[in-house]
Motif scaffolding. Structure first.
Motif, PDB file in Angstrom:
ATOM      1  N   ASN A 154       0.910  -8.304  10.317  1.00  0.00           N
ATOM      2  CA  ASN A 154      -0.225  -7.938  10.734  1.00  0.00           C
ATOM      3  C   ASN A 154      -0.450  -8.123  12.368  1.00  0.00           C
ATOM      4  O   ASN A 154      -1.324  -8.387  12.844  1.00  0.00           O
ATOM      5  N   ARG A 155       0.888  -7.548  13.094  1.00  0.00           N
ATOM      6  CA  ARG A 155       0.897  -7.735  14.471  1.00  0.00           C
ATOM      7  C   ARG A 155       0.728  -6.215  15.092  1.00  0.00           C
ATOM      8  O   ARG A 155       0.529  -6.133  16.178  1.00  0.00           O
ATOM      9  N   ARG A 156       0.807  -5.372  14.153  1.00  0.00           N
ATOM     10  CA  ARG A 156       0.597  -3.998  14.679  1.00  0.00           C
ATOM     11  C   ARG A 156      -0.089  -3.154  13.669  1.00  0.00           C
ATOM     12  O   ARG A 156      -0.036  -3.688  12.367  1.00  0.00           O
ATOM     13  N   ASN A 157      -1.092  -2.296  13.874  1.00  0.00           N
ATOM     14  CA  ASN A 157      -2.005  -1.647  13.140  1.00  0.00           C
ATOM     15  C   ASN A 157      -1.118  -0.487  12.486  1.00  0.00           C
ATOM     16  O   ASN A 157      -0.042   0.052  13.408  1.00  0.00           O
ATOM     17  N   VAL A 158      -1.241  -0.197  11.392  1.00  0.00           N
ATOM     18  CA  VAL A 158      -0.576   0.629  10.902  1.00  0.00           C
ATOM     19  C   VAL A 158      -1.213   2.265  10.797  1.00  0.00           C
ATOM     20  O   VAL A 158      -2.732   2.067  10.261  1.00  0.00           O
ATOM     21  N   THR A 159      -0.670   3.174  11.394  1.00  0.00           N
ATOM     22  CA  THR A 159      -1.592   4.316  11.338  1.00  0.00           C
ATOM     23  C   THR A 159      -1.489   5.013   9.967  1.00  0.00           C
ATOM     24  O   THR A 159      -0.736   4.675   9.123  1.00  0.00           O
ATOM     25  N   PRO A 160      -2.745   6.016   9.567  1.00  0.00           N
ATOM     26  CA  PRO A 160      -2.695   6.438   8.356  1.00  0.00           C
ATOM     27  C   PRO A 160      -1.591   7.122   7.909  1.00  0.00           C
ATOM     28  O   PRO A 160      -1.140   7.282   6.697  1.00  0.00           O
ATOM     29  N   GLU A 161      -0.868   8.056   8.957  1.00  0.00           N
ATOM     30  CA  GLU A 161       0.367   8.772   8.552  1.00  0.00           C
ATOM     31  C   GLU A 161       1.496   7.881   7.904  1.00  0.00           C
ATOM     32  O   GLU A 161       2.121   8.101   7.128  1.00  0.00           O
ATOM     33  N   VAL A 162       1.556   6.457   8.786  1.00  0.00           N
ATOM     34  CA  VAL A 162       2.850   5.709   8.492  1.00  0.00           C
ATOM     35  C   VAL A 162       2.356   4.947   7.154  1.00  0.00           C
ATOM     36  O   VAL A 162       3.175   4.680   6.203  1.00  0.00           O
ATOM     37  N   LEU A 163       1.024   4.616   6.797  1.00  0.00           N
ATOM     38  CA  LEU A 163       0.510   4.445   5.731  1.00  0.00           C
ATOM     39  C   LEU A 163       0.833   4.970   4.578  1.00  0.00           C
ATOM     40  O   LEU A 163       1.472   4.481   3.393  1.00  0.00           O
ATOM     41  N   THR A 164       0.820   6.388   4.649  1.00  0.00           N
ATOM     42  CA  THR A 164       0.935   7.258   3.622  1.00  0.00           C
ATOM     43  C   THR A 164       2.502   7.298   3.290  1.00  0.00           C
ATOM     44  O   THR A 164       2.934   7.152   2.039  1.00  0.00           O
ATOM     45  N   ARG A 165       3.483   7.210   4.169  1.00  0.00           N
ATOM     46  CA  ARG A 165       4.863   7.142   3.989  1.00  0.00           C
ATOM     47  C   ARG A 165       5.145   5.795   3.338  1.00  0.00           C
ATOM     48  O   ARG A 165       6.179   5.995   2.569  1.00  0.00           O
ATOM     49  N   LEU A 166       4.793   4.794   3.966  1.00  0.00           N
ATOM     50  CA  LEU A 166       4.875   3.420   3.354  1.00  0.00           C
ATOM     51  C   LEU A 166       4.509   3.641   1.861  1.00  0.00           C
ATOM     52  O   LEU A 166       5.329   2.786   0.921  1.00  0.00           O
ATOM     53  N   ALA A 167       3.382   4.088   1.386  1.00  0.00           N
ATOM     54  CA  ALA A 167       2.920   4.137   0.153  1.00  0.00           C
ATOM     55  C   ALA A 167       3.974   4.622  -0.697  1.00  0.00           C
ATOM     56  O   ALA A 167       4.451   4.398  -1.589  1.00  0.00           O
ATOM     57  N   GLY A 168       4.405   5.835  -0.142  1.00  0.00           N
ATOM     58  CA  GLY A 168       5.236   6.879  -1.046  1.00  0.00           C
ATOM     59  C   GLY A 168       6.611   5.933  -1.339  1.00  0.00           C
ATOM     60  O   GLY A 168       7.391   6.007  -2.293  1.00  0.00           O
ATOM     61  N   ALA A 169       7.140   5.315  -0.180  1.00  0.00           N
ATOM     62  CA  ALA A 169       8.386   4.465  -0.094  1.00  0.00           C
ATOM     63  C   ALA A 169       8.013   3.338  -1.249  1.00  0.00           C
ATOM     64  O   ALA A 169       9.057   2.992  -1.768  1.00  0.00           O
ATOM     65  N   LEU A 170       7.030   2.902  -1.415  1.00  0.00           N
ATOM     66  CA  LEU A 170       6.643   1.790  -2.266  1.00  0.00           C
ATOM     67  C   LEU A 170       6.183   2.167  -3.629  1.00  0.00           C
ATOM     68  O   LEU A 170       5.932   1.535  -4.358  1.00  0.00           O
ATOM     69  N   GLY A 171       6.120   3.541  -3.826  1.00  0.00           N
ATOM     70  CA  GLY A 171       5.489   3.960  -5.152  1.00  0.00           C
ATOM     71  C   GLY A 171       4.298   3.620  -5.585  1.00  0.00           C
ATOM     72  O   GLY A 171       3.919   3.316  -6.737  1.00  0.00           O
ATOM     73  N   VAL A 172       3.361   3.457  -4.610  1.00  0.00           N
ATOM     74  CA  VAL A 172       2.045   3.054  -4.802  1.00  0.00           C
ATOM     75  C   VAL A 172       0.968   4.081  -4.193  1.00  0.00           C
ATOM     76  O   VAL A 172       1.219   4.556  -3.282  1.00  0.00           O
ATOM     77  N   ASP A 173      -0.167   4.109  -4.490  1.00  0.00           N
ATOM     78  CA  ASP A 173      -1.368   4.925  -3.872  1.00  0.00           C
ATOM     79  C   ASP A 173      -1.514   4.094  -2.662  1.00  0.00           C
ATOM     80  O   ASP A 173      -1.462   3.177  -2.477  1.00  0.00           O
ATOM     81  N   ARG A 174      -2.036   5.195  -1.795  1.00  0.00           N
ATOM     82  CA  ARG A 174      -1.884   4.750  -0.339  1.00  0.00           C
ATOM     83  C   ARG A 174      -3.435   3.810  -0.335  1.00  0.00           C
ATOM     84  O   ARG A 174      -3.542   2.925   0.590  1.00  0.00           O
ATOM     85  N   GLN A 175      -4.345   4.209  -0.992  1.00  0.00           N
ATOM     86  CA  GLN A 175      -5.667   3.445  -1.024  1.00  0.00           C
ATOM     87  C   GLN A 175      -5.275   1.875  -1.556  1.00  0.00           C
ATOM     88  O   GLN A 175      -6.005   0.982  -1.027  1.00  0.00           O
ATOM     89  N   ALA A 176      -4.403   1.520  -2.214  1.00  0.00           N
ATOM     90  CA  ALA A 176      -4.037   0.366  -3.005  1.00  0.00           C
ATOM     91  C   ALA A 176      -3.352  -0.507  -1.736  1.00  0.00           C
ATOM     92  O   ALA A 176      -3.882  -1.713  -1.680  1.00  0.00           O
ATOM     93  N   LEU A 177      -2.789   0.109  -0.866  1.00  0.00           N
ATOM     94  CA  LEU A 177      -2.208  -0.581   0.488  1.00  0.00           C
ATOM     95  C   LEU A 177      -3.441  -0.999   1.381  1.00  0.00           C
ATOM     96  O   LEU A 177      -3.570  -1.857   1.964  1.00  0.00           O
ATOM     97  N   ALA A 178      -4.364   0.202   1.599  1.00  0.00           N
ATOM     98  CA  ALA A 178      -5.316   0.161   2.600  1.00  0.00           C
ATOM     99  C   ALA A 178      -6.411  -0.800   2.254  1.00  0.00           C
ATOM    100  O   ALA A 178      -6.882  -1.405   3.062  1.00  0.00           O
ATOM    101  N   GLU A 179      -6.744  -0.675   1.079  1.00  0.00           N
ATOM    102  CA  GLU A 179      -8.063  -1.701   0.515  1.00  0.00           C
ATOM    103  C   GLU A 179      -7.631  -2.639  -0.552  1.00  0.00           C
ATOM    104  O   GLU A 179      -8.557  -3.365  -0.994  1.00  0.00           O
ATOM    105  N   GLY A 180      -6.554  -2.864  -0.969  1.00  0.00           N
ATOM    106  CA  GLY A 180      -6.132  -3.696  -1.888  1.00  0.00           C
ATOM    107  C   GLY A 180      -6.731  -3.560  -3.343  1.00  0.00           C
ATOM    108  O   GLY A 180      -6.949  -4.328  -4.138  1.00  0.00           O
ATOM    109  N   ALA A 181      -6.732  -2.221  -3.453  1.00  0.00           N
ATOM    110  CA  ALA A 181      -7.207  -1.696  -5.016  1.00  0.00           C
ATOM    111  C   ALA A 181      -6.058  -2.067  -5.898  1.00  0.00           C
ATOM    112  O   ALA A 181      -5.059  -2.052  -5.776  1.00  0.00           O
TER     113      ALA A 181
END
Length: 71
Positions: A44-71
């Motif tokens: 949590n030392r750098r903010n994650v951009t929406p684009e990078v969050l989407t790519r990380l979600a894909g790499a982790l096999g999870v929905d982007r919203q689950a990472l963004a909001e903890g769903a």
């Protein structure tokens, strides 16, 4: 004062990565970012951009919203 949930996206990314038994370098490669940048995001030392969050979600096999909001 409560911390916004979006501020904890890095923590959720790290938890998901560890639960899958993946190394930072592997996830960073899949997401097209450097391992050092992923490390900063996860701590949590750098903010994650929406684009990078989407790519990380894909790499982790999870929905982007689950990472963004903890769903």
């Amino acid at each position: 004062m409560a911390v916004p949930t979006s501020a904890l996206a890095g923590t959720r990314i790290r938890e998901r990565r560890l639960s899958l038994g993946l190394k930072q370098g592997a996830v960073a490669d899949l997401a097209g970012i450097s391992a050092s940048y992923l490390n900063l995001i996860e701590h949590n030392r750098r903010n994650v951009t929406p684009e990078v969050l989407t790519r990380l979600a894909g790499a982790l096999g999870v929905d982007r919203q689950a990472l963004a909001e903890g769903a």
